[in-house]
Design an enzyme around this catalytic site. Structure first.
Site, PDB file in Angstrom:
ATOM      1  N   ASN A   1     115.731  48.608  70.848  1.00 48.85           N
ATOM      2  CA  ASN A   1     114.838  49.867  71.332  1.00 48.85           C
ATOM      3  C   ASN A   1     113.318  49.174  70.955  1.00 48.85           C
ATOM      4  OD1 ASN A   1     113.007  52.112  71.529  1.00 48.85           O
ATOM      5  ND2 ASN A   1     113.803  53.320  69.805  1.00 48.85           N
ATOM      6  N   TRP A   2     112.603  48.877  71.987  1.00 49.16           N
ATOM      7  CA  TRP A   2     111.386  48.088  71.467  1.00 49.16           C
ATOM      8  C   TRP A   2     110.340  49.007  71.477  1.00 49.16           C
ATOM      9  CZ3 TRP A   2     111.668  44.002  76.118  1.00 49.16           C
ATOM     10  CH2 TRP A   2     112.806  43.115  76.147  1.00 49.16           C
ATOM     11  N   LYS A   3     110.613  50.312  71.616  1.00 49.23           N
ATOM     12  CA  LYS A   3     109.306  51.310  71.347  1.00 49.23           C
ATOM     13  C   LYS A   3     108.125  51.145  72.159  1.00 49.23           C
ATOM     14  CE  LYS A   3     111.605  52.177  67.108  1.00 49.23           C
ATOM     15  NZ  LYS A   3     111.502  52.899  65.590  1.00 49.23           N
TER      16      LYS A   3
ATOM     17  N   HIS B   1     115.009  60.605  70.073  1.00 50.91           N
ATOM     18  CA  HIS B   1     114.644  59.619  68.961  1.00 50.91           C
ATOM     19  C   HIS B   1     113.737  60.345  68.096  1.00 50.91           C
ATOM     20  CE1 HIS B   1     112.866  56.549  66.858  1.00 50.91           C
ATOM     21  NE2 HIS B   1     113.826  55.826  67.205  1.00 50.91           N
TER      22      HIS B   1
ATOM     23  N   GLU C   1     111.124  59.723  66.907  1.00 54.45           N
ATOM     24  CA  GLU C   1     109.841  59.772  67.081  1.00 54.45           C
ATOM     25  C   GLU C   1     109.413  60.755  68.342  1.00 54.45           C
ATOM     26  OE1 GLU C   1     109.640  55.714  67.714  1.00 54.45           O
ATOM     27  OE2 GLU C   1     110.183  55.342  65.510  1.00 54.45           O
TER      28      GLU C   1
ATOM     29  N   GLU D   1     120.381  57.897  63.335  1.00 52.57           N
ATOM     30  CA  GLU D   1     119.202  57.130  62.490  1.00 52.57           C
ATOM     31  C   GLU D   1     118.266  58.022  61.394  1.00 52.57           C
ATOM     32  OE1 GLU D   1     117.686  54.031  65.706  1.00 52.57           O
ATOM     33  OE2 GLU D   1     116.475  56.107  65.804  1.00 52.57           O
TER      34      GLU D   1
ATOM     35  N   GLY E   1     111.671  51.855  60.327  1.00 47.58           N
ATOM     36  CA  GLY E   1     110.839  51.248  60.395  1.00 47.58           C
ATOM     37  C   GLY E   1     109.874  51.156  58.707  1.00 47.58           C
TER      38      GLY E   1
ATOM     39  N   SER F   1     115.950  50.118  60.199  1.00 43.21           N
ATOM     40  CA  SER F   1     115.787  48.818  59.228  1.00 43.21           C
ATOM     41  C   SER F   1     116.915  47.930  59.298  1.00 43.21           C
ATOM     42  CB  SER F   1     115.348  49.348  57.966  1.00 43.21           C
ATOM     43  OG  SER F   1     114.039  50.042  57.744  1.00 43.21           O
TER      44      SER F   1
ATOM     45  N   GLY G   1     114.873  48.482  66.082  1.00 42.85           N
ATOM     46  CA  GLY G   1     113.545  48.698  66.628  1.00 42.85           C
ATOM     47  C   GLY G   1     112.990  47.226  66.014  1.00 42.85           C
ATOM     48  N   GLY G   2     112.383  47.158  65.208  1.00 40.12           N
ATOM     49  CA  GLY G   2     111.482  46.085  64.908  1.00 40.12           C
ATOM     50  C   GLY G   2     112.127  44.564  65.105  1.00 40.12           C
TER      51      GLY G   2
HETATM   52  P1  13P Z   1     113.593  50.063  62.983  1.00 41.60           P
HETATM   53  O1  13P Z   1     114.543  49.096  63.143  1.00 41.60           O
HETATM   54  O2  13P Z   1     112.108  49.410  63.176  1.00 41.60           O
HETATM   55  O3  13P Z   1     113.648  50.638  61.631  1.00 41.60           O
HETATM   56  O4  13P Z   1     113.587  51.216  64.047  1.00 41.60           O
HETATM   57  C1  13P Z   1     114.789  51.814  64.059  1.00 41.60           C
HETATM   58  C2  13P Z   1     114.846  52.634  65.364  1.00 41.60           C
HETATM   59  O5  13P Z   1     114.116  53.751  65.332  1.00 41.60           O
HETATM   60  C3  13P Z   1     115.449  52.113  66.716  1.00 41.60           C
HETATM   61  O6  13P Z   1     115.630  53.311  67.513  1.00 41.60           O
END
Ligand code: 13P
Length: 251
Positions: A9-11, A96, A98, A168, A174, A214, A235-236
């Site tokens: 997920n590149w956000k 999600h 967020e 999640e 993050g 993470s 994510g990251g």
């Molecule tokens: P991180 O891997 O950066 O913690 O993000 C997880 C996430 O929200 C994937 O959708």
């Protein structure tokens, strides 16, 4: 046997050219190596068309990060599931944390979107997870149960084959704080129990449940070795091709 699924997920990262570059780098790492997991990438909506062109003959699945719950109309700034379907998207990430937190998406809105995406013939990755406060209050299971039940309201057993649930925990996103494999496994098992009660043992056993929060190459193997963890939503660590590839190889 459930086929694992790992999605990056590149956000709100990577402009269109950088998105193309990242996916090409990833393709180079994967090469002709057989992976044990299904793989997906979720660029921003602006980059989907460009990335879709590159992925047209690739096993990498194209995923969107969100969509609206109507087919079309006066919804400035939004895109619909049928639009995503037309440009070759395979999955849509919905609910999600967020989006729930910053864009005030409720369980009811998530449910409307889940229905729309399935109606458009696409697959859903529905995210659930508790905040730190909720974990500390010991209401993780209640929160997750509510999110799963409301999110899946009205979804048929046959459509459940096109649903993936991503657990999640918000406190792990993050932050560098990963849930321990056992903490994640406990919630994944609980999610499978909820789906058993809503549908059947068969449906629940086929359901793939990803862990997100993470995940990196250093902890992926441990997490993915748990019985009820069927992949990851990353994510990251998905923003670097080599690191993401290492995670894919952790199965
Ligand atoms: P991180 O891997 O950066 O913690 O993000 C997880 C996430 O929200 C994937 O959708």
């Amino acid at each position: 046997m459930r086929e694992p699924i790992v999605v990056g997920n590149w956000k709100m990262n990577k402009n269109p050219d950088a998105s193309v570059q990242l996916v090409q780098e990833l393709q180079a790492f994967i090469g002709t190596n057989g992976l044990k997991t299904q793989v997906g990438v979720a660029p921003t909506s602006l980059s989907l068309v460009k990335v879709s062109e590159i992925l047209s003959n690739s096993p990498i699945k194209l995923c969107a990060q969100n969509c609206h719950y109507e087919d079309d109309g006066a919804f400035t700034g939004e895109i619909s599931a049928t639009m995503l379907q037309e440009i070759g998207c395979n999955y849509v990430i919905l609910g999600h944390s967020e989006r729930r937190q910053y864009f005030h998406e409720t369980d009811e809105v998530v449910n409307q979107k889940v229905k729309k995406v399935l109606e458009a013939g696409l697959n859903v990755i529905m995210c659930v997870g508790e905040t730190l406060e909720e974990r500390e209050q010991d209401i993780t299971n209640q929160v997750v149960e509510r999110q799963v039940k409301k999110g899946l309201k009205g979804i048929s057993a046959s459509d459940m084959d096109r649903v993936v649930i991503a657990y999640e925990p918000v406190w792990a996103i993050g932050t560098g704080k990963t849930a321990t494999p056992q903490q994640a496994e406990d919630v994944h098992r609980f999610i499978r129990e909820i789906v058993t009660s809503l549908y059947s043992v068969d449906v629940a056993n086929r359901l793939r449940i990803q862990y997100g929060g993470s995940v990196k190459s250093a902890n992926a193997k441990e997490l993915f070795s748990m019985e009820n963890i069927d992949g990851g939503l990353i994510g990251g660590a998905s923003l670097k091709a080599e690191e993401f590839y290492k995670i894919l190889c952790s199965f």
